[in-house]
Each structure stands twice: as structure tokens, then as C-alpha cells.
Design an enzyme around this catalytic site. Structure first.
Site, mmCIF file in Angstrom:
data_model
loop_
_atom_site.group_PDB
_atom_site.id
_atom_site.type_symbol
_atom_site.label_atom_id
_atom_site.label_comp_id
_atom_site.label_asym_id
_atom_site.label_seq_id
_atom_site.Cartn_x
_atom_site.Cartn_y
_atom_site.Cartn_z
ATOM 1 N N LEU A 80 7.510 52.715 -1.176
ATOM 2 C CA LEU A 80 8.728 52.909 -1.971
ATOM 3 C C LEU A 80 9.080 51.673 -2.787
ATOM 4 O O LEU A 80 9.745 51.760 -3.817
ATOM 5 C CB LEU A 80 9.904 53.261 -1.062
ATOM 6 C CG LEU A 80 9.765 54.548 -0.237
ATOM 7 C CD1 LEU A 80 10.923 54.667 0.741
ATOM 8 C CD2 LEU A 80 9.723 55.763 -1.156
ATOM 9 N N GLY A 81 8.670 50.529 -2.311
ATOM 10 C CA GLY A 81 8.978 49.279 -2.991
ATOM 11 C C GLY A 81 8.523 48.108 -2.147
ATOM 12 O O GLY A 81 7.977 48.272 -1.048
ATOM 13 N N GLY A 130 9.779 43.931 -1.180
ATOM 14 C CA GLY A 130 10.734 42.846 -1.317
ATOM 15 C C GLY A 130 10.246 41.578 -0.669
ATOM 16 O O GLY A 130 9.058 41.431 -0.346
ATOM 17 N N GLY A 131 11.181 40.635 -0.453
ATOM 18 C CA GLY A 131 10.810 39.350 0.114
ATOM 19 C C GLY A 131 10.310 39.452 1.540
ATOM 20 O O GLY A 131 9.530 38.617 2.001
ATOM 21 N N GLY A 160 8.760 42.350 2.944
ATOM 22 C CA GLY A 160 7.511 43.101 2.984
ATOM 23 C C GLY A 160 7.651 44.433 2.276
ATOM 24 O O GLY A 160 8.629 44.704 1.589
ATOM 25 N N VAL A 217 8.088 48.568 1.786
ATOM 26 C CA VAL A 217 8.888 49.640 2.358
ATOM 27 C C VAL A 217 8.150 50.958 2.113
ATOM 28 O O VAL A 217 7.770 51.266 0.979
ATOM 29 C CB VAL A 217 10.294 49.694 1.730
ATOM 30 C CG1 VAL A 217 11.117 50.815 2.373
ATOM 31 C CG2 VAL A 217 11.002 48.363 1.898
ATOM 32 N N ASP A 227 22.544 38.061 -0.630
ATOM 33 C CA ASP A 227 21.437 38.477 -1.495
ATOM 34 C C ASP A 227 21.800 39.768 -2.230
ATOM 35 O O ASP A 227 21.037 40.729 -2.246
ATOM 36 C CB ASP A 227 20.161 38.676 -0.672
ATOM 37 C CG ASP A 227 18.902 38.641 -1.531
ATOM 38 O OD1 ASP A 227 18.987 38.165 -2.681
ATOM 39 O OD2 ASP A 227 17.840 39.084 -1.061
#
Length: 849
Positions: free
Chosen positions: A514-515, A517-518, A520, A522, A632
């Protein structure tokens, strides 16, 4: 900076010296272990004993000794290597700082022969109050006989401690030290980031000089640099044959420094020489000059590139591209147009990491194929390692990990004082341990056999409580293993097995990502009972790790709100760090703003999403005894469910706010977050407040309005930062000129004005001037009502609208005096969010009372 300083003592004697008027306020030059002062390259180094004014050496008795051998090695480049101070126990040099700000810390090491100790194998660990400079470095596997290290750190107190920590029963040593003030303008806080580099600003970070090159010219020593720097020749790093490159030079006197750029940035000797493209005699039109450097792939680096057009005879004759790791860093660089002339220095700061996780970093220059020019130049290059999340420039341990009981915010305390405190508290500690043991024994008799290392989690999926069978474990038919259930609380939380996670995500199928980030990637997953979930799997190489994993669980186990993403459970088998959340069908807010083919959001949808996110943040700030600061806030951390309801996500960096009953206003902590969203006051002072989230949310508001990233290095300089760019338009009353083109003409003037005013207040330089999230929420609700009213009352002007709504419609930006219950800010339930507050009950219907 690990390179040879030496064998270059005949330095540019045919050139006159060029100095600036800069005089460092703090200027400690220490020859350790020496009995007399040493003059070296125009500077005088004083012995460290007896202690000179404003400086002291703190050691325990008989733990320090001096070694001197003036005839040790006639080939050493400096007399500073002919003596050293040896430590058998932890010791520190302490320096009075008269002007807080960035300082050089320069360290000289050479293992003089010593009959009692093997200095070649001695592990060298050096710390400051906040930073790990070196950790367990040894000369045993080092290719050179001596070592020079240069660091730059921001000293914020009136005392700087430099600590040497022997380890493994060995010793530590140091030959010479420099602690020297740096001009404030030398290191900018911002820099352009090359894709995949993680960067949050430089003000609170430490730097280590890895390479500093004078392209096409000789070695430059402190004799010819007003800041005492070494600039080595670049020839050893070139990745081309000699016929492809030519060295060019001019008289340093011809270099014309522009306003705002002084010789402290780089001396004229750097700008008066360059590597340029020779006749490569190749048919490849994409030929580049490339330099290759060895780096640690676990760190991010600041690259400062120095340019000066010394090859053109007229304007607009030199246009070229600059690349970092094959990524274009500067496109169509036209120095003469940029600076308005030739022979005018220019530099560019870029933050990047190594090439695809390898141990190499490449810098290239090449011709611009769009323009009909055949040359490119580079005059100088500096590569500086940036400290990591542990405030370390070597390794992954923090100062507190290495020296946990000896460091405070004001400096390293005396070892003797620490020892006395430990023994003084020993009796009390024993009593407390006994009592604690007794309490735990009683509790364990009542607890289940399963021991869960994490806090109990609410089983919440898609905004509702997830039901579980009683106290028996659920058996996975496919995995043959049980799904452990924490029974420590009636508010149950699920601990998934790794096999269950593998099945749910089809063994972490990349098509289900799905995406990223910082922390890991998803993944979308489906449990055996058909529940759709989102699975966040920690990346072992990520800068975020166990601390963020634990923080996320701790935070979300205490929180339940309609506008916060719900944590269903977690898995920590096989050294994995996996978090399981409710599935958000519409992904991140950013995906609906730009960078995808999704249908654009309407203005009303955007306002409702911002209001939902503001409600979630307001609950964080006010819904607990100690508010929670997200730290964040950004568009990728605002997720949308199937009904486009906004939910705040990713609490890995979250921090508990100051205790309400302790008269505190902030939390002192290292700077963390995402570059482009970070509160500038938090940058400067490292003091975190709820208003830091407000600033980040202000950036989000502008992203939502303009449909562009918070930072876009590819744009002209004045447009790179959305906060600066949009606020310039806002102050001119022309915010409507930069809205998302899909919204052009579709926003009422009154709604846009209120929205712009809200964002402007959020982005105030000082936190005390920003509204609380309750006030932000109030004004966004107001903007939405203005929009709805404009649609139904198109024939009326803004004054008529105000008269219908009454004075209650006036937005306010004072102290946050809105009752938390109006917006779901109090208690543990979010039921109040499903109905309008009493304040807004009279204006929900745009037709009036």
C-alpha cells in the site's frame, strides 16, 4: 576526515596569504601530553598541563599520563603527533564556551610507541555532551599511521565536554585537540535532498568532514584558509583518464565574492582552480566527469559543491548538469546568469546517501544536451557525514548508551561524583528492589502463564470493537500455531503469529504493498475471518526501529478516537517488528492531492478531511493527563477510510507532552520529524511543544490547498518550500493565484480567506504566536460553514453572511480556550464527534436560526 594531511609542508609558497577578518571567539589549540607550546602552520598549540585558563582536564587519580617522543618519526607531517595524553579510565576535557553556536572539533591521533600498552589495538571512543564522534576505532586495521578527524557540532551551552572512554580493559589516547568557533553563516539549516535521502534540517545535527577537495589545484592548508581547513587535490578520486579532464586556473585576485558570500565559505584558492572537460575523444555525447568516494551506506551526507565560472570569456557560455549517484542534482546550471557575471563564486548544498545502499557515492558533471555547450566545471567539493537518529557519527549507540549515567544536558559530570551517588543510593535501591520483587511475585500468581512484553491493546477494527472468543487461543488451521491473546486486561489486544501474518499478506506479496514509510512497507492483508487489515512491517535497515515500534504500541494502546487509525495488534516473532491496523480503503491524503491518477478532491471534501485530522490531533493534545505530541504530522500520515473520513496515523515518533501539573511548557528532545514540516523553533531550540504539531499541520493545509509537495527541489529557489512560497502570496492577498487548478473558481472568497488566515497563524515563527489545535479546528469549521453558506446564499455578500451567523462565527486565535468536549478532546470516547457541538448547533443549517 580520514585522509593524509601530510607530506605537503611546502604549501603554495609562491602565493600571498589571503585572510578574512573573522576571529573565532573560542579558539582552543591543545597539544596533549606536551611540556611546551608548539607552533604549527601559523598557529600556537599550548600544552594541556598545567590547565590553561577556561579549560580543564577531568580525570580520576593516576588515570592519565603523558607520553612524549620528539624523535618518534621524522616523516610525520606535524610536530603535534610527537606527544600524547594516555587514559586508563574515562576522562574528559572541559572547555568554557563564550559564544554558543557551531564549533570545529578537530582531533589528532598517532599511536606513539609505548612499552606498557598496545596503542595500535586500543579502541578509541570519543564523545561530547550530546554526540558520539568515534566508537571503538583502532589503528590495527587502518591503512595509515596517523589520523585526523574534523567534526562540526552546534554547542548550545556554556560548557563543552570532550570525553575519552577506554573499553575492553584497554586504554585511550589523544595527541592534539582543536575547539574553534565557526561563523554562524557557514552551515545553512536547509539543503536540497536527492531522492531516498532522509533529512530533517541541519541546525541540531552533527557533521563529520569526510572529504574536502580543491578541484584542479594543490593542497590548501590552514596557512591559506581563514578557518584552518585542509583542502586536498581531487586527482585520486577521479574516475576518468587524464585526457578527458583538464585543469584550469586563474589568479585568485580575480575572484569576485558576491554580497552574502565570504571567503569563510571557501578561500579564493578553491574558486580560482577547477576541473573542466577536456577533449574526451569519445563519441558518447553523454560523457561526464565523475568522482567516486567510499562512504558508510548507513549514513546520510551533506554535499557542498563549489562553482565559479573561470573558463568563459563572456556571459551565458557555460551551461551544464550536476549529478549525484546518477540522479540529476542541478539541471542546466548557468553560473553567469545565476550570478550576473563570471568569476563569481557560488555554492550548492545537497543532502544524499550512497548509491543504492552500496559503499560508494558518485559526483558527476556533464554537458546539458538541451543547450549547445560542450563544457562543465567543478571548483571544490565538501562531503560531510550527518549524525544519525542516535546523535552518532559512528555506529548506532547514543552517548547515553555508551556512558548512560555520566551525561547531563549541561555537560559530562565528574566520574567521582557519579560513583558517590551510586554508593549513596545503594541502600535505598536494595530496599526498593526487595519491595518490587515482592509485589511482582504476588501479581505473577494471579497472572496467566503467557508473558506479554507489550501493553494491552484495544482490539479495534474499522472504528468498532473487535470481538474475540473467551480465554482460549484461536488455532490457525493453516499455520498450526496459536494466536496469543493478552489477558492482562479486559481491554484485550491480539498478538499475531508470524505465520498468520504471512498468510494474510500472501508472504508479503509486493503486489499488496500500500505504501512505504520511514519504518517500512505497509501491506494489504486479509485475516482468516475475512477482516481486511493493513500490515506495517519494520525494515531492519530503517532509521526507525525498536524504539518507534514500542512507542507506536504504547501510544495507540491508550488512544481510541474516530479520527485516529486503530491498532488491531502486532507480531514480534523471529526478530520481526510488525504492526496490524485497520484497513484504510482510500489510502493517504497525499495520494489524492498529487502524484497519482485519482479523482481530485472537491474543496468541501478537503475541508472535511482537514477538520477530521484536526479533531484527531486536538484529541491527542488534550485527551490525556499528559498530552501527546505527534511529531510527524504530514499528508502521508493522514489516511482516508472508505467514506473519506480522515484518521491520523503513524505514532512511532510521538512524544508525551509536558506534565500539566509541573508548570512545564515544553519537552527537551532531539529533533525528529520530516523535513519540510518541522517547526523552525523546534529546530533552533530542540524544545518540543504541541505548537510544533500545529506548525506541521499548517504545512498540510497548504499542501491540501495547492496540491503540491511541502518541498520540491526541482522548482526555482523561492518556490522550493511551500510554507515560504504560499505565505508570500498570502501576505499579498493573492492566495487564490496558487490554488490547485482543479479548484480554480470553485472556492468562495470568504472560505479561502478564513482558510488562508488559519494556515498563516499555524506557520508563525514562534510557537507562542500559533493557535492551539482547538482554535485551528474552530476556524476550519468556520471556513466550511462559509463555503456552504456561499453556495446557498450566492446573492449575499460576506457582511450579510456574518450578520446571519452572529458574532459566534468570528474566528479566534488567542490561547486555546475552547472546551475540549466540543471537539472530542476530553475522555476516552469519540461519541461527541458524531454530533455537532453546542457552539455550532446554531450554524449547521446555513439558512440561519
Amino acid at each position: 576526515m580520514e585522509y593524509y594531511i601530510g607530506l605537503f609542508l611546502l604549501i603554495c609558497t609562491r602565493f600571498p596569504l589571503i585572510f578574512s577578518a573573522f576571529t573565532p571567539i573560542d579558539n582552543y589549540l591543545i597539544s596533549c601530553g606536551s611540556t611546551e607550546s608548539i607552533s604549527f602552520e601559523g598557529r600556537l598549540f599550548n600544552p594541556d598541563s598545567p590547565n590553561p585558563p577556561n579549560f580543564s582536564l577531568k580525570t580520576s587519580k593516576a588515570s592519565s599520563s603523558a607520553i612524549s617522543n620528539p624523535n618518534s618519526n621524522s616523516h610525520l607531517p606535524s610536530p603535534l603527533y610527537q606527544s600524547l595524553r594516555l587514559f586508563t579510565q574515562t576522562a574528559s576535557y572541559q572547555f568554557d564556551i563564550h559564544q554558543p553556536g557551531r564549533h570545529w572539533i578537530r582531533l589528532y591521533f598517532y599511536p606513539l610507541p609505548d612499552s606498557n600498552h598496545d596503542l595500535l589495538s586500543a579502541p578509541l571512543t570519543v564523545l561530547t555532551d550530546d554526540f558520539v564522534l568515534m566508537h571503538n576505532f583502532t589503528f590495527k586495521n587502518f591503512n595509515h599511521t596517523f589520523l585526523f578527524k574534523e567534526f562540526s557540532i552546534n554547542v548550545t551551552s556554556d560548557l563543552l565536554s570532550l570525553v575519552f572512554v577506554p573499553s575492553n580493559g584497554s586504554v585511550s589516547f589523544i595527541n592534539a585537540i582543536e575547539i574553534v568557533s565557526i561563523p554562524d553563516a557557514l552551515i545553512d539549516d536547509e539543503a536540497v535532498t536527492i531522492p531516498s535521502a532522509s533529512f530533517t534540517g541541519l541546525s541540531g545535527l552533527g557533521l563529520e568532514t569526510m572529504y574536502r577537495l580543491n578541484m584542479g589545484g594543490p593542497l590548501i592548508t590552514p596557512l591559506n584558509d581563514s578557518l584552518g581547513r585542509y583542502w586536498e587535490n581531487d586527482w585520486g578520486y577521479l574516475h576518468v583518464n587524464s585526457s578527458a579532464v583538464k585543469q584550469v586556473s586563474v589568479d585568485p585576485i580575480t575572484i569576485k565574492y558576491p554580497s552574502g558570500l565570504t571567503i569563510e565559505i571557501a578561500p579564493a584558492w578553491v574558486y580560482s582552480t577547477a576541473e573542466a572537460m577536456g577533449d574526451p575523444n569519445v563519441t558518447n555525447p553523454d560523457f561526464n566527469i565523475t568522482w567516486v568516494f567510499t562512504v558508510d551506506p548507513t549514513f546520510v551526507y551533506l554535499l557542498r559543491m563549489h562553482f565559479c565560472d573561470i573558463v568563459s570569456e563572456a556571459l551565458n557560455m557555460l551551461v551544464f548538469n550536476v549529478y549525484v549517484n546518477d540522479n540529476i542534482a542541478i539541471e542546466s546550471l548557468d553560473l553567469s546568469s545565476l550570478k550576473g557575471g563570471i568569476s563569481i563564486p557560488y555554492y550548492k548544498d545537497i543532502v544524499s546517501n550512497s548509491s543504492n545502499g552500496s559503499s560508494t557515492l558518485t559526483i558527476s558533471i556533464g554537458t546539458d544536451n538541451i543547450e549547445d555547450f560542450s563544457n562543465a566545471i567543478l571548483n571544490g567539493l565538501e562531503i560531510m557525514k550527518i549524525s544519525n537518529e542516535f546523535m552518532a557519527l559512528d555506529g548506532t549507540l547514543s552517548v547515553h548508551d555508551i556512558l548512560p549515567d555520566s551525561v547531563s544536558g549541561k555537560g559530562v559530570k565528574r566520574v567521582q561524583f557519579i560513583v558517590s551517588l551510586v554508593f549513596g543510593s545503594l541502600a535505598m535501591a536494595i530496599i526498593l528492589v526487595v519491595l518490587r520483587y515482592y509485589c511482582l511475585t504476588v501479581r505473577q500468581r494471579k497472572a496467566q502463564n503467557y508473558s506479554n512484553p507489550w501493553l494491552p491493546l484495544p482490539l479495534i477494527g474499522s472504528g468498532t470493537m473487535r470481538t474475540m472468543s473467551s480465554k482460549v487461543s484461536m488455532l490457525s488451521n493453516r499455520s498450526g500455531t496459536a494466536s496469543c491473546i493478552s489477558l492482562a486486561s479486559t481491554n484485550l489486544g491480539q498478538v499475531f503469529t508470524f505465520q498468520e501474518i504471512l498468510y494474510a499478506t500472501n508472504k508479503f506479496d509486493d503486489t499488496l504493498v500500500l505504501g512505504e514509510g520511514g519504518f517500512g512497507k505497509v501491506y494489504k492483508g486479509i485475516l482468516e475471518d475475512g477482516t481486511t487489515i493493513a500490515v506495517k512491517r519494520g525494515n531492519p535497515r530503517s532509521e526507525q526501529g525498536l524504539a518507534e515500534f514500542h512507542t507506536e504500541i504504547q501510544m495507540l494502546s491508550k488512544l481510541r478516537h474516530r479520527h485516529l487509525v486503530s491498532l488491531i495488534g502486532y507480531c514480534n516473532e523471529r526478530s520481526e517488528m510488525i504492526l496490524v491496523y485497520e484497513y484504510m480503503a482510500n489510502g493517504t491524503l497525499r495520494n489524492h492531492l498529487y502524484g497519482s491518477d485519482l479523482k481530485p478532491l472537491s474543496w468541501r471534501q478537503r475541508l472535511e478531511i482537514c477538520i477530521g485530522a484536526a479533531r484527531g490531533l486536538h484529541y491527542l493534545h488534550t485527551g490525556a493527563t499528559r498530552g501527546i505530541i505527534h511529531r510527524d504530522v504530514k499528508t502521508t500520515n493522514i489516511l482516508l477510510d472508505q467514506n473519506f473520513v480522515a484518521k491520523v496515523a503513524d505514532f512511532g515518533l510521538s512524544k508525551a507532552g509536558p506534565a500539566l501539573d509541573e508548570n512545564q511548557t515544553h519537552v527537551s528532545t532531539a529533533v525528529k520529524g520530516s523535513f519540510g514540516y518541522l517547526d523552525p523553533e523546534y529546530f533552533r531550540r530542540q524544545q518540543l511543544t504541541e505548537k510544533s504539531d500545529v506548525y506541521s499541520f499548517g504545512v498540510v493545509l497548504l499542501e491540501v490547498l495547492c496540491a503540491r509537495p511541502a518541498l520540491n527541489p526541482g522548482l526555482p529557489r523561492e518556490q522550493v518550500n511551500i510554507a515560504e512560497w504560499a505565505m508570500a502570496w498570502q501576505k499579498k492577498g493573492l492566495l487564490d493565484q496558487i490554488v490547485d487548478p482543479t479548484l480554480s473558481g470553485k472556492i468562495s472568497a470568504a472560505s479561502l480567506k478564513k482558510y488562508g488566515d488559519t494556515a498563516e497563524k499555524c506557520l508563525a515563527d514562534y510557537g507562542s504566536d500559533r493557535p492551539g489545535m482547538g482554535d485551528v479546528l474552530w476556524n476550519l469549521e468556520y471556513a466550511l460553514q462559509l463555503e456552504d453558506t456561499s453556495v446557498s446564499l450566492t446573492s449575499r455578500d460576506e457582511n450579510s453572511i456574518s450578520s446571519i451567523h452572529g458574532t459566534v462565527m468570528e474566528g479566534h486565535f488567542g490561547d486555546n480556550n475552547v472546551n475540549g468536549s466540543y471537539f472530542g478532546g476530553g475522555g476516552g470516547s469519540d461519541m461527541e464527534n458524531d454530533a455537532p457541538s453546542s457552539v455550532f448547533s446554531q450554524i449547521v443549517n446555513p439558512k440561519g436560526r
